[in-house]
Design an enzyme around this catalytic site. Structure first.
Site, PDB file in Angstrom:
ATOM      1  N   SER A   1     127.573  58.050  22.648  1.00 29.70           N
ATOM      2  CA  SER A   1     127.891  59.473  22.666  1.00 29.70           C
ATOM      3  C   SER A   1     128.820  59.836  23.816  1.00 29.70           C
ATOM      4  CB  SER A   1     126.609  60.300  22.791  1.00 29.70           C
ATOM      5  OG  SER A   1     125.847  60.249  21.614  1.00 29.70           O
TER       6      SER A   1
ATOM      7  N   ASP B   1     130.047  70.424  20.387  1.00 30.46           N
ATOM      8  CA  ASP B   1     129.478  69.377  21.235  1.00 30.46           C
ATOM      9  C   ASP B   1     130.568  68.749  22.095  1.00 30.46           C
ATOM     10  OD1 ASP B   1     127.728  67.589  22.344  1.00 30.46           O
ATOM     11  OD2 ASP B   1     127.586  66.297  20.569  1.00 30.46           O
TER      12      ASP B   1
END
Length: 273
Positions: free
Chosen positions: A223, A112
């Site tokens: 995030s 990610d």
């Protein structure tokens, strides 16, 4: 520690001695942290590593299963309070190119990590400065305590995310927030998740940060932002805020992309341009 910038990385110009369970940051405390926006609204964080490149989470660059068009993404440098104009002014920049880690799939959290190439150069100042990256580590010493895995180290996460996982108890922050966490070794983290009946796989390419009792964590819209460790003369970005179950729950620390696994990939792209 390694740098891909043309100035000494990881310098904190201002410091005093969502984030859930955190506190407001000092303006300019994390000058590498950027707000990534879409349609004029903040949705993820990112980290400046040199004049043209920002690191963020790959899942931030997806809308469901589809990759976002780069023309929809803007990066705001020198931001602190999203609700008002900054002094000195923040700078909004476009994105020339998006590079997802090879094999990354939208709506997943393995690998990610993504790189954003900006359409101009960041001008260095007290509110815009590059971060240091961790040294690449070999598979033989992946989880040796200390400088390699950072297990047991105090770390800081920062962002403009939600102040509570239940939006009724805390909305998204306008002022940049920071929280002190502890890096948890992966075996302990896996055991904690298992003890809570969770089937989440904590991958070797991830790292955990939080507390057994919970209470402090990154949360939604944080995030892509940095997980940082501080040494006397510099700050190193060791993780990218990625995922987790809820926010700040006991024995469910947040999961971060482990940057030492990706340092070579980052340098290959960033230094080639």
């Amino acid at each position: 520690m390694t740098s891909v910038a043309d100035v000494p990385c990881g310098r904190q110009w201002r410091r005093e001695g969502r984030i859930v369970g955190g506190e407001p940051a000092v303006p300019g405390e994390f000058p590498w942290l950027v707000s990534i926006t879409r349609r004029g609204g903040h949705f993820c964080g990112g980290t400046i590593v040199n004049k043209r490149w920002v690191i963020t989470a790959a899942h931030c660059m997806c809308s469901g299963p589809v990759e976002l068009p780069v023309e929809h993404i803007r990066v705001v440098v020198g931001e602190h309070d999203l609700s008002k104009r900054e002094t000195p002014p923040s700078r909004e920049m476009g994105v020339r190119r998006l590079v997802l880690y090879p094999g990354y799939q939208c709506e997943r959290f393995n690998h990610d990590i993504a790189l954003l190439e900006l359409d101009g150069e960041v001008g260095w100042s007290e509110t815009a400065w590059p971060a240091c990256l961790p040294q690449e580590i070999s598979c033989l010493n992946h989880f040796v305590a200390g400088a390699t895995s950072f297990s047991g180290r105090e770390a800081t996460a920062a962002g403009w995310g939600w102040l509570h996982e239940a939006s009724a108890q805390g909305g998204r922050a306008d002022v940049l927030q920071k929280v002190t966490l502890r890096v948890v070794d992966n075996d302990t983290c896996r055991n904690w998740y298992k003890s809570k009946g969770k089937k989440t796989k904590v991958l070797d390419s991830q790292m955990c940060a939080g507390y057994e009792q919970g209470g402090r964590d990154s949360c939604w819209a944080d995030s892509g932002g940095p997980l940082m460790v501080r040494d006397p003369d510099r700050v190193t970005i060791v993780g990218v805020i990625s995922t987790g179950i809820g926010c700040a729950q006991p024995k469910l620390p947040g999961l971060y992309t482990r940057l030492s696994n990706y340092s070579t990939w980052i340098k290959t792209h960033v230094q080639a341009s």
